[in-house]
Write a protein that holds these residues in place. Structure first.
Motif, PDB file in Angstrom:
ATOM      1  N   ASN A  73      27.732  49.125  47.590  1.00 20.33           N
ATOM      2  CA  ASN A  73      28.430  50.074  46.734  1.00 20.33           C
ATOM      3  C   ASN A  73      29.914  49.714  46.732  1.00 20.33           C
ATOM      4  OD1 ASN A  73      29.882  52.330  45.762  1.00 20.33           O
ATOM      5  ND2 ASN A  73      28.288  53.745  46.406  1.00 20.33           N
ATOM      6  N   PRO A  74      30.484  49.301  45.600  1.00 17.42           N
ATOM      7  CA  PRO A  74      31.886  48.864  45.600  1.00 17.42           C
ATOM      8  C   PRO A  74      32.866  49.964  45.972  1.00 17.42           C
ATOM      9  CG  PRO A  74      31.033  49.039  43.361  1.00 17.42           C
ATOM     10  CD  PRO A  74      29.852  49.172  44.274  1.00 17.42           C
ATOM     11  N   LEU A  75      32.514  51.227  45.719  1.00 14.21           N
ATOM     12  CA  LEU A  75      33.410  52.322  46.097  1.00 14.21           C
ATOM     13  C   LEU A  75      33.432  52.500  47.612  1.00 14.21           C
ATOM     14  CD1 LEU A  75      32.466  54.928  43.332  1.00 14.21           C
ATOM     15  CD2 LEU A  75      34.358  53.285  43.346  1.00 14.21           C
ATOM     16  N   VAL A  76      32.267  52.419  48.232  1.00  6.73           N
ATOM     17  CA  VAL A  76      32.192  52.481  49.697  1.00  6.73           C
ATOM     18  C   VAL A  76      32.863  51.253  50.295  1.00  6.73           C
ATOM     19  CG1 VAL A  76      30.623  52.494  51.680  1.00  6.73           C
ATOM     20  CG2 VAL A  76      30.111  53.898  49.662  1.00  6.73           C
ATOM     21  N   ASP A  77      32.672  50.110  49.649  1.00  8.76           N
ATOM     22  CA  ASP A  77      33.297  48.883  50.116  1.00  8.76           C
ATOM     23  C   ASP A  77      34.819  49.034  50.150  1.00  8.76           C
ATOM     24  OD1 ASP A  77      32.997  46.003  50.805  1.00  8.76           O
ATOM     25  OD2 ASP A  77      34.208  45.756  49.007  1.00  8.76           O
ATOM     26  N   GLY A  78      35.377  49.673  49.135  1.00 11.09           N
ATOM     27  CA  GLY A  78      36.811  49.894  49.103  1.00 11.09           C
ATOM     28  C   GLY A  78      37.291  50.766  50.251  1.00 11.09           C
ATOM     29  N   LEU A  79      36.497  51.782  50.607  1.00 11.25           N
ATOM     30  CA  LEU A  79      36.857  52.634  51.739  1.00 11.25           C
ATOM     31  C   LEU A  79      36.883  51.835  53.042  1.00 11.25           C
ATOM     32  CD1 LEU A  79      34.692  55.818  50.967  1.00 11.25           C
ATOM     33  CD2 LEU A  79      37.171  55.588  50.725  1.00 11.25           C
ATOM     34  N   ILE A  80      35.869  50.992  53.223  1.00 10.68           N
ATOM     35  CA  ILE A  80      35.787  50.188  54.445  1.00 10.68           C
ATOM     36  C   ILE A  80      36.966  49.227  54.538  1.00 10.68           C
ATOM     37  CG2 ILE A  80      34.436  48.428  55.651  1.00 10.68           C
ATOM     38  CD1 ILE A  80      31.922  49.764  54.432  1.00 10.68           C
ATOM     39  N   ARG A  81      37.267  48.555  53.427  1.00  2.86           N
ATOM     40  CA  ARG A  81      38.381  47.603  53.430  1.00  2.86           C
ATOM     41  C   ARG A  81      39.705  48.307  53.711  1.00  2.86           C
ATOM     42  NH1 ARG A  81      39.535  45.635  48.907  1.00  2.86           N
ATOM     43  NH2 ARG A  81      38.018  46.598  47.510  1.00  2.86           N
ATOM     44  N   ALA A  82      39.874  49.497  53.146  1.00  2.00           N
ATOM     45  CA  ALA A  82      41.118  50.240  53.368  1.00  2.00           C
ATOM     46  C   ALA A  82      41.280  50.612  54.839  1.00  2.00           C
ATOM     47  CB  ALA A  82      41.140  51.494  52.498  1.00  2.00           C
ATOM     48  N   LEU A  83      40.182  51.012  55.490  1.00  2.00           N
ATOM     49  CA  LEU A  83      40.255  51.351  56.912  1.00  2.00           C
ATOM     50  C   LEU A  83      40.599  50.124  57.742  1.00  2.00           C
ATOM     51  CD1 LEU A  83      37.199  53.752  57.262  1.00  2.00           C
ATOM     52  CD2 LEU A  83      39.601  54.359  57.600  1.00  2.00           C
ATOM     53  N   ARG A  84      40.014  48.981  57.415  1.00  2.00           N
ATOM     54  CA  ARG A  84      40.295  47.761  58.176  1.00  2.00           C
ATOM     55  C   ARG A  84      41.737  47.321  57.986  1.00  2.00           C
ATOM     56  NH1 ARG A  84      34.413  45.090  56.900  1.00  2.00           N
ATOM     57  NH2 ARG A  84      33.405  45.773  58.819  1.00  2.00           N
ATOM     58  N   GLU A  85      42.249  47.419  56.774  1.00  2.54           N
ATOM     59  CA  GLU A  85      43.631  47.025  56.531  1.00  2.54           C
ATOM     60  C   GLU A  85      44.604  47.977  57.230  1.00  2.54           C
ATOM     61  OE1 GLU A  85      44.386  46.471  52.396  1.00  2.54           O
ATOM     62  OE2 GLU A  85      43.061  44.721  52.246  1.00  2.54           O
ATOM     63  N   ALA A  86      44.253  49.261  57.248  1.00  3.49           N
ATOM     64  CA  ALA A  86      45.104  50.222  57.956  1.00  3.49           C
ATOM     65  C   ALA A  86      45.152  49.912  59.445  1.00  3.49           C
ATOM     66  CB  ALA A  86      44.598  51.639  57.729  1.00  3.49           C
ATOM     67  N   ALA A  87      44.009  49.525  60.002  1.00  2.27           N
ATOM     68  CA  ALA A  87      43.967  49.186  61.423  1.00  2.27           C
ATOM     69  C   ALA A  87      44.765  47.925  61.720  1.00  2.27           C
ATOM     70  CB  ALA A  87      42.520  49.011  61.876  1.00  2.27           C
ATOM     71  N   MET A  88      44.715  46.942  60.820  1.00  2.00           N
ATOM     72  CA  MET A  88      45.462  45.702  61.016  1.00  2.00           C
ATOM     73  C   MET A  88      46.961  45.916  60.858  1.00  2.00           C
ATOM     74  SD  MET A  88      43.588  42.966  61.699  1.00  2.00           S
ATOM     75  CE  MET A  88      44.405  41.535  61.014  1.00  2.00           C
ATOM     76  N   GLY A  89      47.342  46.863  59.995  1.00  2.20           N
ATOM     77  CA  GLY A  89      48.753  47.089  59.734  1.00  2.20           C
ATOM     78  C   GLY A  89      49.331  46.126  58.719  1.00  2.20           C
ATOM     79  N   GLU A  90      48.502  45.275  58.154  1.00  3.03           N
ATOM     80  CA  GLU A  90      48.934  44.328  57.136  1.00  3.03           C
ATOM     81  C   GLU A  90      47.701  43.781  56.423  1.00  3.03           C
ATOM     82  OE1 GLU A  90      50.016  40.222  58.763  1.00  3.03           O
ATOM     83  OE2 GLU A  90      50.362  41.532  60.504  1.00  3.03           O
ATOM     84  N   THR A  91      47.936  43.133  55.298  1.00  2.00           N
ATOM     85  CA  THR A  91      46.840  42.559  54.531  1.00  2.00           C
ATOM     86  C   THR A  91      46.632  41.109  54.969  1.00  2.00           C
ATOM     87  OG1 THR A  91      47.329  43.968  52.642  1.00  2.00           O
ATOM     88  CG2 THR A  91      45.989  42.020  52.230  1.00  2.00           C
ATOM     89  N   VAL A  92      45.391  40.764  55.264  1.00  8.72           N
ATOM     90  CA  VAL A  92      45.058  39.392  55.658  1.00  8.72           C
ATOM     91  C   VAL A  92      43.915  38.904  54.772  1.00  8.72           C
ATOM     92  CG1 VAL A  92      45.793  39.676  58.051  1.00  8.72           C
ATOM     93  CG2 VAL A  92      43.437  40.218  57.411  1.00  8.72           C
ATOM     94  N   PRO A  93      43.751  37.598  54.633  1.00 11.66           N
ATOM     95  CA  PRO A  93      42.642  37.082  53.826  1.00 11.66           C
ATOM     96  C   PRO A  93      41.294  37.487  54.406  1.00 11.66           C
ATOM     97  CG  PRO A  93      44.261  35.357  54.253  1.00 11.66           C
ATOM     98  CD  PRO A  93      44.611  36.508  55.135  1.00 11.66           C
ATOM     99  N   MET A  94      40.348  37.774  53.521  1.00 12.88           N
ATOM    100  CA  MET A  94      38.976  38.050  53.924  1.00 12.88           C
ATOM    101  C   MET A  94      38.078  37.222  53.021  1.00 12.88           C
ATOM    102  SD  MET A  94      39.093  42.156  54.684  1.00 12.88           S
ATOM    103  CE  MET A  94      37.589  42.122  55.661  1.00 12.88           C
TER     104      MET A  94
END
Length: 307
Positions: free
Chosen positions: A159-180
């Motif tokens: 589900n791309p909407l759920v996928d967006g939520l997951i990616r946002a949580l991971r980026e928040a935890a990293m504190g920056e955007t990294v390649p995936m």
């Protein structure tokens, strides 16, 4: 940068409902706090998980890999697996806010931080290897806070909407955007180019790859992805092993170990197999020490091994 979702894929009503349910669950977990969310996730999965058909796969894996365990011990491990998985999910929305080195309560610390400091000083490309052990979601932000944010491979949610939520949580935890990098040939090429440019890459290496190479795991043939070994040997970059130990609810410890020795026999295929086997051996050592914290729920060995 994160892998973008496929904008051409239509978003259905069911997808919107799933996303609403996911946002509601996240809101509840946030209100519970890290310890409460961890306990709630563990409790739900301990009750439901062992009754699901997938737990039969875990039992078959344990009978194959750890035949010394009787039925009662296997049930205990499977219950612990589900408990850990539920806690990992419950803790996910709290990872960004977990403190390092707390005197008590939720948080995380690092054993072997000197290996991260040495890599910061050394610079250049590096591959971090781990598996689905403990709360593996803590590894990227934990390593990033020691000066080594890394890219990783990524399997998008359906589900791309759920996928967006997951990616946002991971980026928040990293504190920056990294390649995936998306799993598959295209992602592998992107990861190779990233390493060639001196980038850092994290890889979870404990899942079956049917078109991989045959190494052994727990004494049985196991098709294993050779990409980590191929990249490390091509660019002679360090491979730093590490995993997350669960100490309690939302209390985690990252173990970082010295870089693996890179073979250099002059035969590329021999060296790839040797390094791939060294990776599997390290993973097996971690799992044997804490079998209840590994994700035994997928078929890791060929079907013929289970007969």
């Amino acid at each position: 940068m994160s892998t973008p979702r496929d904008e051409t894929r239509p978003v259905t009503r069911l997808m919107r409902l799933e996303a609403l349910a996911a946002r509601t669950a996240l809101a509840v977990l946030r209100r519970l706090g890290p310890v409460g969310a961890s306990n709630a996730g563990g409790a739900v999965c301990r009750i439901i998980g062992p009754r699901l058909p997938v737990s039969r796969i875990a039992d078959a894996n344990l009978r194959l890999a750890m035949p010394e365990l009787d039925a009662s011990a296997r049930r205990a491990v499977i219950r612990a697996v589900w408990d850990n998985l539920g806690r990992t999910v419950g803790e996910f929305p709290h990872i960004a806010a977990l403190p390092e080195n707390p005197t008590s309560g939720p948080g995380w610390d690092v054993v072997g931080a000197e290996h991260l400091a040495a890599q910061v000083a050394r610079g250049g490309p590096v591959i971090f290897m781990s598996g689905h052990i403990g709360n593996w979601e803590m590894l990227p932000p934990g390593v990033a806070r020691h000066g080594l944010p890394f890219a990783s491979f990524y399997r998008a949610a359906g589900n791309p909407l759920v996928d967006g939520l997951i990616r946002a949580l991971r980026e928040a935890a990293m504190g920056e955007t990294v390649p995936m990098f998306a799993k598959g040939a295209r992602g592998a090429r992107g990861a190779l180019a990233h390493i060639a440019r001196g980038g850092r890459l994290g890889m979870l290496v404990d899942q079956k790859m049917n078109d991989g190479i045959e190494a052994t795991l727990f004494g049985h043939p196991a098709m294993t992805a050779p990409a980590l070994a191929a990249m490390a040997l091509r660019y002679r970059c360090p491979v730093i092993p590490g995993y997350v130990e669960r100490l309690g609810p939302a209390r985690l410890r990252i173990h970082v170990e010295p870089p693996l020795a890179l073979p250099d026999s002059g035969d590329r295929q021999t060296d790839i197999l040797a390094l791939t086997q060294a990776v599997n051996d390290r993973l097996e050592r971690w799992v044997r020490a804490r079998p209840g914290t590994w994700l035994w729920l997928h078929r890791r060995w060929p079907k013929s091994s289970y007969t």
